[in-house]
Design a protein around this motif. Sequence first.
Motif, PDB file in Angstrom:
ATOM      1  N   LEU A 259       5.674   8.823  -8.548  1.00 42.03           N
ATOM      2  CA  LEU A 259       6.382   7.333  -8.343  1.00 42.03           C
ATOM      3  C   LEU A 259       5.997   6.863  -7.166  1.00 42.03           C
ATOM      4  CD1 LEU A 259       8.163   9.360 -10.252  1.00 42.03           C
ATOM      5  CD2 LEU A 259       9.811   7.294 -10.121  1.00 42.03           C
ATOM      6  N   HIS A 260       5.499   5.672  -7.099  1.00 36.61           N
ATOM      7  CA  HIS A 260       4.722   5.100  -5.546  1.00 36.61           C
ATOM      8  C   HIS A 260       5.842   4.487  -4.935  1.00 36.61           C
ATOM      9  CE1 HIS A 260       5.169   1.029  -7.272  1.00 36.61           C
ATOM     10  NE2 HIS A 260       4.758   1.686  -8.518  1.00 36.61           N
ATOM     11  N   GLY A 261       5.474   4.036  -3.684  1.00 42.47           N
ATOM     12  CA  GLY A 261       6.215   3.413  -2.664  1.00 42.47           C
ATOM     13  C   GLY A 261       6.194   2.004  -3.010  1.00 42.47           C
ATOM     14  N   SER A 262       7.085   1.251  -2.235  1.00 41.00           N
ATOM     15  CA  SER A 262       6.739  -0.259  -2.164  1.00 41.00           C
ATOM     16  C   SER A 262       5.607  -0.819  -1.874  1.00 41.00           C
ATOM     17  CB  SER A 262       7.987  -0.682  -1.175  1.00 41.00           C
ATOM     18  OG  SER A 262       9.351  -0.476  -1.455  1.00 41.00           O
ATOM     19  N   GLY A 263       5.140  -1.886  -2.733  1.00 39.21           N
ATOM     20  CA  GLY A 263       3.914  -2.491  -2.533  1.00 39.21           C
ATOM     21  C   GLY A 263       2.738  -1.747  -2.824  1.00 39.21           C
ATOM     22  N   GLN A 264       2.986  -0.695  -3.493  1.00 40.88           N
ATOM     23  CA  GLN A 264       1.673   0.028  -3.776  1.00 40.88           C
ATOM     24  C   GLN A 264       1.676  -0.002  -5.756  1.00 40.88           C
ATOM     25  OE1 GLN A 264       2.772   4.184  -2.392  1.00 40.88           O
ATOM     26  NE2 GLN A 264       2.207   3.151  -0.266  1.00 40.88           N
ATOM     27  N   ASP A 265       0.978   0.998  -6.232  1.00 40.72           N
ATOM     28  CA  ASP A 265       0.746   0.954  -7.709  1.00 40.72           C
ATOM     29  C   ASP A 265       0.649   2.442  -8.230  1.00 40.72           C
ATOM     30  OD1 ASP A 265      -1.921   1.899  -7.329  1.00 40.72           O
ATOM     31  OD2 ASP A 265      -2.610  -0.269  -7.677  1.00 40.72           O
ATOM     32  N   GLU A 266       0.376   2.808  -9.420  1.00 44.26           N
ATOM     33  CA  GLU A 266       0.443   4.133  -9.836  1.00 44.26           C
ATOM     34  C   GLU A 266      -0.577   4.809  -9.280  1.00 44.26           C
ATOM     35  OE1 GLU A 266      -2.206   1.579 -12.238  1.00 44.26           O
ATOM     36  OE2 GLU A 266      -0.130   1.179 -11.447  1.00 44.26           O
TER      37      GLU A 266
ATOM     38  N   TYR B 145      13.263  -0.959  -8.104  1.00 46.07           N
ATOM     39  CA  TYR B 145      14.713  -1.786  -7.965  1.00 46.07           C
ATOM     40  C   TYR B 145      14.608  -2.772  -7.048  1.00 46.07           C
ATOM     41  CZ  TYR B 145      15.476   1.960  -4.965  1.00 46.07           C
ATOM     42  OH  TYR B 145      15.248   2.790  -3.580  1.00 46.07           O
ATOM     43  N   ARG B 146      15.391  -3.964  -6.995  1.00 49.25           N
ATOM     44  CA  ARG B 146      15.628  -4.751  -5.999  1.00 49.25           C
ATOM     45  C   ARG B 146      15.950  -4.344  -4.613  1.00 49.25           C
ATOM     46  NH1 ARG B 146      14.659  -9.788  -6.512  1.00 49.25           N
ATOM     47  NH2 ARG B 146      16.386 -10.514  -4.915  1.00 49.25           N
ATOM     48  N   ARG B 147      15.440  -4.839  -3.542  1.00 51.60           N
ATOM     49  CA  ARG B 147      15.926  -4.361  -2.189  1.00 51.60           C
ATOM     50  C   ARG B 147      16.822  -5.571  -1.675  1.00 51.60           C
ATOM     51  NH1 ARG B 147      12.064  -4.262   2.787  1.00 51.60           N
ATOM     52  NH2 ARG B 147      12.393  -6.595   2.542  1.00 51.60           N
TER      53      ARG B 147
ATOM     54  N   LEU C  47       0.850  12.092 -14.652  1.00 48.80           N
ATOM     55  CA  LEU C  47       1.552  10.795 -15.127  1.00 48.80           C
ATOM     56  C   LEU C  47       2.052  10.022 -14.082  1.00 48.80           C
ATOM     57  CD1 LEU C  47       2.507   9.654 -17.648  1.00 48.80           C
ATOM     58  CD2 LEU C  47       4.567  10.508 -17.530  1.00 48.80           C
ATOM     59  N   ALA C  48       1.029   9.143 -13.815  1.00 44.81           N
ATOM     60  CA  ALA C  48       1.299   8.007 -12.893  1.00 44.81           C
ATOM     61  C   ALA C  48       1.864   6.707 -13.344  1.00 44.81           C
ATOM     62  CB  ALA C  48      -0.251   7.952 -11.899  1.00 44.81           C
ATOM     63  N   VAL C  49       3.006   6.309 -12.689  1.00 40.61           N
ATOM     64  CA  VAL C  49       3.738   5.308 -13.376  1.00 40.61           C
ATOM     65  C   VAL C  49       3.897   4.354 -12.216  1.00 40.61           C
ATOM     66  CG1 VAL C  49       5.750   4.631 -14.568  1.00 40.61           C
ATOM     67  CG2 VAL C  49       5.034   7.116 -14.467  1.00 40.61           C
ATOM     68  N   ARG C  50       3.899   2.803 -12.823  1.00 42.26           N
ATOM     69  CA  ARG C  50       3.960   1.747 -12.025  1.00 42.26           C
ATOM     70  C   ARG C  50       5.515   1.127 -12.155  1.00 42.26           C
ATOM     71  NH1 ARG C  50       0.328  -3.456 -12.757  1.00 42.26           N
ATOM     72  NH2 ARG C  50      -1.409  -1.676 -12.237  1.00 42.26           N
ATOM     73  N   GLY C  51       6.120   0.973 -10.908  1.00 39.75           N
ATOM     74  CA  GLY C  51       7.379   0.291 -10.714  1.00 39.75           C
ATOM     75  C   GLY C  51       7.139  -1.252 -11.506  1.00 39.75           C
ATOM     76  N   ARG C  52       8.136  -1.434 -12.327  1.00 41.13           N
ATOM     77  CA  ARG C  52       7.989  -2.877 -12.898  1.00 41.13           C
ATOM     78  C   ARG C  52       8.832  -3.998 -12.325  1.00 41.13           C
ATOM     79  NH1 ARG C  52      11.582  -2.344 -18.392  1.00 41.13           N
ATOM     80  NH2 ARG C  52      13.696  -2.127 -17.615  1.00 41.13           N
ATOM     81  N   VAL C  53       9.563  -3.869 -11.014  1.00 40.28           N
ATOM     82  CA  VAL C  53      10.162  -4.893 -10.438  1.00 40.28           C
ATOM     83  C   VAL C  53       9.329  -5.351  -9.444  1.00 40.28           C
ATOM     84  CG1 VAL C  53      11.991  -5.639  -8.943  1.00 40.28           C
ATOM     85  CG2 VAL C  53      12.404  -3.889 -10.935  1.00 40.28           C
ATOM     86  N   VAL C  54       9.168  -6.788  -9.310  1.00 36.81           N
ATOM     87  CA  VAL C  54       8.298  -7.540  -8.269  1.00 36.81           C
ATOM     88  C   VAL C  54       9.024  -8.260  -7.594  1.00 36.81           C
ATOM     89  CG1 VAL C  54       6.392  -8.973  -7.960  1.00 36.81           C
ATOM     90  CG2 VAL C  54       6.117  -7.553  -9.982  1.00 36.81           C
TER      91      VAL C  54
END
Length: 314
Positions: free
Chosen positions: A127-134, A166-168, A151-158
């Motif tokens: 699970l990557h950090g903010s502004g990154q991807d899977e 999730y939203r900051r 299993l590399a997953v991408r956060g779905r909140v933009v």
Amino acid sequence: MGKPTLYALLTGLSLIAAAYPASARIIIDCEKPAAAKTQVPANTVDPLAVPAKTSAAACGQKPLAAVAAPEKVQPINIVATGGAGMLKKAVKGEIVPQGESALRDDLAFKYRLYRPDEPNGDAMVLLHGSGQDETSLVSLATKIAPHALLLAVRGRVVQDGTSRWYRRLTPVSFDQKDIHVEAKAFAGFLKQATEKYKIDLNRTTFLGYSNGANLVGAVMMLYPDMVKQAVLLRSMPVLTENTDANLAGARVLTVSGVADQTYAPFAPALATLLRSHGAAVEARSIKSDHGLGNDDVKVVSEWLSGTSAQLKKN
């Protein structure tokens, strides 16, 4: 330029783009400054009375290049389109095979699957950090667990044009409703993915960085049966509520950077929270800022070598 030639050129360029490997790098998750007039919902708490400065050393410097682990390549047959000669010369007849490492969107979250040459039955969820991807943690994970399925997953909140989990609201306060929604969605995704790819959660390590690590912590508190072992890099507690989660049997490594002025102060609270719910926690602090580097590889590898045997017995 005729249509056949134009089509060939576009086809060639698209294949070249697919062949271009993501470069390994020192990973830095730099949060953007919060808007001046951000409205904070009543159900959120900002733990800092005075907004803390982000790690200037991490975000102000130019990212350091590192050598990426070589990826296997295989020849492909290029359709004769008139631009095949140029394409073969550009990529030397080889591209990175798309196969299982291709981006998938058949489940709630986009993800990629990486199978090692010599699997040992272990798995790692990234699970990557903010502004990154899977793909951001793949190089790091390969060094740490070379025989594990990834299993590399991408956060779905933009938010602010970047991918998140999730939203900051501020760098250290977050939309509580959004955390619940995304944690529930991730738990559902995880159940489907582990069934689909025959992943044993008893032999799975969750490797999260910053925003991604925070989601792992939230999932542990809200869905305690999901995570048996986790590595939380530059993380902090994000839920403002307490839960009755029973984390007995869960093993967690937290790694903070002593120069990480924003998030390191929350590391003790995170360890205390997880321990209070029964988790076995090892908290480490290294000479680093918010960015990741070779010291993280060393600390995590040493910790995993001492816990892998225990995982396999369960």
